[in-house]
Enzyme design. Structure first.
Site, PDB file in Angstrom:
ATOM      1  N   ARG A 223       0.840  -1.193   0.000  1.00 24.57           N
ATOM      2  CA  ARG A 223       0.000   0.000   0.000  1.00 24.57           C
ATOM      3  C   ARG A 223       0.881   1.251   0.000  1.00 24.57           C
ATOM      4  NH1 ARG A 223      -3.482  -2.868  -1.525  1.00 24.57           N
ATOM      5  NH2 ARG A 223      -5.490  -3.313  -0.534  1.00 24.57           N
ATOM      6  N   HIS A 271      -0.914   0.120  -9.815  1.00 25.22           N
ATOM      7  CA  HIS A 271      -1.560  -0.822  -8.887  1.00 25.22           C
ATOM      8  C   HIS A 271      -2.072  -2.053  -9.648  1.00 25.22           C
ATOM      9  CE1 HIS A 271      -3.823  -1.138  -4.820  1.00 25.22           C
ATOM     10  NE2 HIS A 271      -3.596  -2.341  -5.319  1.00 25.22           N
TER      11      HIS A 271
HETATM   12  P1  NAP Z   1      -1.616 -11.821   4.771  1.00 22.12           P
HETATM   13  O1  NAP Z   1      -1.733 -13.222   4.310  1.00 22.12           O
HETATM   14  O2  NAP Z   1      -2.534 -11.319   5.818  1.00 22.12           O
HETATM   15  O3  NAP Z   1      -0.100 -11.640   5.267  1.00 22.12           O
HETATM   16  C1  NAP Z   1       0.317 -10.545   6.004  1.00 22.12           C
HETATM   17  C2  NAP Z   1       1.726 -10.797   6.526  1.00 22.12           C
HETATM   18  O4  NAP Z   1       2.215  -9.601   7.143  1.00 22.12           O
HETATM   19  C3  NAP Z   1       1.769 -11.893   7.590  1.00 22.12           C
HETATM   20  O5  NAP Z   1       2.933 -12.679   7.436  1.00 22.12           O
HETATM   21  C4  NAP Z   1       1.862 -11.095   8.897  1.00 22.12           C
HETATM   22  O6  NAP Z   1       2.543 -11.744   9.948  1.00 22.12           O
HETATM   23  C5  NAP Z   1       2.694  -9.911   8.442  1.00 22.12           C
HETATM   24  N1  NAP Z   1       2.514  -8.772   9.338  1.00 22.12           N
HETATM   25  C6  NAP Z   1       1.373  -8.082   9.609  1.00 22.12           C
HETATM   26  N2  NAP Z   1       1.618  -7.096  10.496  1.00 22.12           N
HETATM   27  C7  NAP Z   1       2.942  -7.178  10.791  1.00 22.12           C
HETATM   28  C8  NAP Z   1       3.784  -6.446  11.650  1.00 22.12           C
HETATM   29  N3  NAP Z   1       3.336  -5.430  12.397  1.00 22.12           N
HETATM   30  N4  NAP Z   1       5.075  -6.801  11.718  1.00 22.12           N
HETATM   31  C9  NAP Z   1       5.568  -7.835  10.984  1.00 22.12           C
HETATM   32  N5  NAP Z   1       4.811  -8.583  10.147  1.00 22.12           N
HETATM   33  C10 NAP Z   1       3.506  -8.243  10.047  1.00 22.12           C
HETATM   34  O7  NAP Z   1      -1.733 -10.816   3.545  1.00 22.12           O
HETATM   35  P2  NAP Z   1      -1.504 -11.112   1.983  1.00 22.12           P
HETATM   36  O8  NAP Z   1      -2.670 -11.804   1.384  1.00 22.12           O
HETATM   37  O9  NAP Z   1      -0.166 -11.737   1.824  1.00 22.12           O
HETATM   38  O10 NAP Z   1      -1.507  -9.619   1.404  1.00 22.12           O
HETATM   39  C11 NAP Z   1      -0.573  -8.655   1.863  1.00 22.12           C
HETATM   40  C12 NAP Z   1      -0.938  -7.277   1.344  1.00 22.12           C
HETATM   41  O11 NAP Z   1      -0.641  -7.176  -0.051  1.00 22.12           O
HETATM   42  C13 NAP Z   1      -2.413  -6.910   1.421  1.00 22.12           C
HETATM   43  O12 NAP Z   1      -2.776  -6.479   2.712  1.00 22.12           O
HETATM   44  C14 NAP Z   1      -2.530  -5.795   0.399  1.00 22.12           C
HETATM   45  O13 NAP Z   1      -2.312  -4.541   0.997  1.00 22.12           O
HETATM   46  C15 NAP Z   1      -1.370  -6.067  -0.568  1.00 22.12           C
HETATM   47  N6  NAP Z   1      -1.852  -6.418  -1.924  1.00 22.12           N
HETATM   48  C16 NAP Z   1      -1.475  -5.635  -2.972  1.00 22.12           C
HETATM   49  C17 NAP Z   1      -1.884  -5.963  -4.245  1.00 22.12           C
HETATM   50  C18 NAP Z   1      -1.460  -5.147  -5.437  1.00 22.12           C
HETATM   51  O14 NAP Z   1      -1.963  -5.346  -6.531  1.00 22.12           O
HETATM   52  N7  NAP Z   1      -0.520  -4.227  -5.291  1.00 22.12           N
HETATM   53  C19 NAP Z   1      -2.685  -7.101  -4.456  1.00 22.12           C
HETATM   54  C20 NAP Z   1      -3.043  -7.871  -3.371  1.00 22.12           C
HETATM   55  C21 NAP Z   1      -2.615  -7.523  -2.105  1.00 22.12           C
HETATM   56  P3  NAP Z   1       1.921 -13.073  10.606  1.00 22.12           P
HETATM   57  O15 NAP Z   1       2.061 -14.141   9.531  1.00 22.12           O
HETATM   58  O16 NAP Z   1       2.790 -13.327  11.749  1.00 22.12           O
HETATM   59  O17 NAP Z   1       0.477 -12.772  10.934  1.00 22.12           O
HETATM   60  C1  GLV Z   2      -5.269  -5.227  -3.969  1.00 21.09           C
HETATM   61  O1  GLV Z   2      -4.581  -4.290  -3.749  1.00 21.09           O
HETATM   62  C2  GLV Z   2      -5.737  -6.128  -2.978  1.00 21.09           C
HETATM   63  O2  GLV Z   2      -5.647  -5.814  -1.782  1.00 21.09           O
HETATM   64  O3  GLV Z   2      -6.259  -7.200  -3.355  1.00 21.09           O
END
Ligand code: NAP
Ligand code: GLV
Length: 308
Positions: A223, A271
């Site tokens: 983000r 994005h």
């Molecule tokens: P997720 O499965 O919830 O993984 C989040 C990770 O971040 C987990 O490993 C978590 O640790 C870690 N985390 C959270 N807070 C933390 C902190 N304070 N300190 C250290 N580690 C922390 O999320 P995801 O599905 O992988 O997605 C991640 C992010 O990608 C989304 O929230 C979104 O903003 C972004 N995204 C972007 C796009 C794009 O097109 N640019 C698309 C999709 C998603 P734990 O494992 O210990 O809980």
């Molecule tokens: C895109 O940014 C998502 O959070 O899926």
């Protein structure tokens, strides 16, 4: 059992979603939300207005058609509703290919070679040492874990940082605030895949990016509000950072006057690193919705207090 689903997603063409949801859930009444609509059981949303939830206090479940729920959690949500986000749904492989191309592009000097070729020059640069190019992945969730493993398959040294301990083959683990500085100091490339929460907002700043190995490279695919824009620019100008690839921004679309558009060391994309894939997402949502209806537990429930 009869149920009603309301669809309220900004910047999303509703018709194919409505048709897909109706096909996947023939027993449900699926409607595009309009102000004053009758109460629904479940909502499928992307960045709705507060008015939407104020008019749907009876909702049992809210399905977010993205992985990140930061925009959703800024709103007052119906008290009984569980929040379910997309888990992978085809995004992990997209994120892995996007991040790997950005890392490889920097590692192999492909930007420089492309400029030389445009100028008609046949030039070689010394190959970089892979061991000198450790990549740190912030966030080892659904997307970060896939990215870390894809980078490891290219034989980059990979560091991974998460809130709780994770064991991933080929990834050196760092856990929590206690190991954050060691993680940064061990990484030359930093990939951000954290959720945006009060704890992670502005986490890419002068202090943290300044701790990367010299000639560092930043890839922000999570983000825009994770990054302090001015701090990135200052570290690029000082030479501590060699460049950045940015897919997300504080304001989207990126305003025309923003310096990121024209900075020679910054590559931007709109994005698009991991897009929501409609068919896969509908199948995932339908499966989880039916499980909730049967009273079963589902994966991907958002912990609203934790913020992700
Ligand atoms: P997720 O499965 O919830 O993984 C989040 C990770 O971040 C987990 O490993 C978590 O640790 C870690 N985390 C959270 N807070 C933390 C902190 N304070 N300190 C250290 N580690 C922390 O999320 P995801 O599905 O992988 O997605 C991640 C992010 O990608 C989304 O929230 C979104 O903003 C972004 N995204 C972007 C796009 C794009 O097109 N640019 C698309 C999709 C998603 P734990 O494992 O210990 O809980
Ligand atoms: C895109 O940014 C998502 O959070 O899926």
């Amino acid at each position: 059992m009869f149920m009603k689903i309301t669809f309220c997603c900004i910047n999303t063409k509703p018709e194919p979603w409505l048709a897909g949801l109706r096909a996947a859930l023939p027993q449900a009444q699926v409607e595009l939300w309009q102000a004053g609509a009758s109460p629904a059981d479940y909502a499928v949303v992307w960045a709705p207005q507060q008015q939407f939830f104020d008019q749907q206090p009876q909702l049992k479940g809210i399905f977010n058609i993205g992985a990140g729920v930061d925009a959703l959690l800024k709103l007052r949500l119906p008290p009984r509703a569980v929040v379910v986000r997309l888990e992978d749904a085809g995004m992990a492989v997209q994120m892995a290919e996007y991040v790997c191309q950005a890392v490889v592009r920097q590692f192999r000097d492909l930007e420089t070679y492309a400029a030389d070729v445009r100028a008609g020059q046949w030039t070689f640069y010394p190959p970089r040492q892979r061991d000198d190019f450790p990549v740190g992945v912030m966030g080892l969730g659904v997307l970060g874990a896939r990215v870390a493993q894809a980078l490891s398959a290219f034989e980059f040294p990979v560091n991974g940082w998460s809130r709780t301990a994770k064991a991933l083959h080929g990834v050196r683990p760092f856990v929590g605030t206690a190991q954050f500085h060691d993680f940064l100091a061990s990484s030359r490339v930093l990939v951000n895949l954290l959720p945006l929460t009060p704890e992670t907002s502005n986490i890419l700043n002068c202090d943290t990016l300044g701790r990367l190995l010299p000639g560092g490279y930043v890839i922000n695919v999570a983000r825009g509000a994770h990054l302090v824009d001015e701090d990135l620019l200052a570290l690029l100008d000082s030479g501590h950072l060699a460049g950045a690839t940015l897919d997300v921004f504080r304001t989207e679309p990126l305003p025309p006057a923003h310096p990121f558009w024209r900075h020679p060391k910054i590559t931007i994309t709109p994005h698009t690193s991991a897009r929501t894939l409609r068919e896969t997402s509908i199948a995932q949502i339908a499966g989880k919705l039916m499980a909730l209806q049967r009273g079963e537990s589902v994966a991907g429930l958002v912990d609203v207090g934790r913020g992700y």
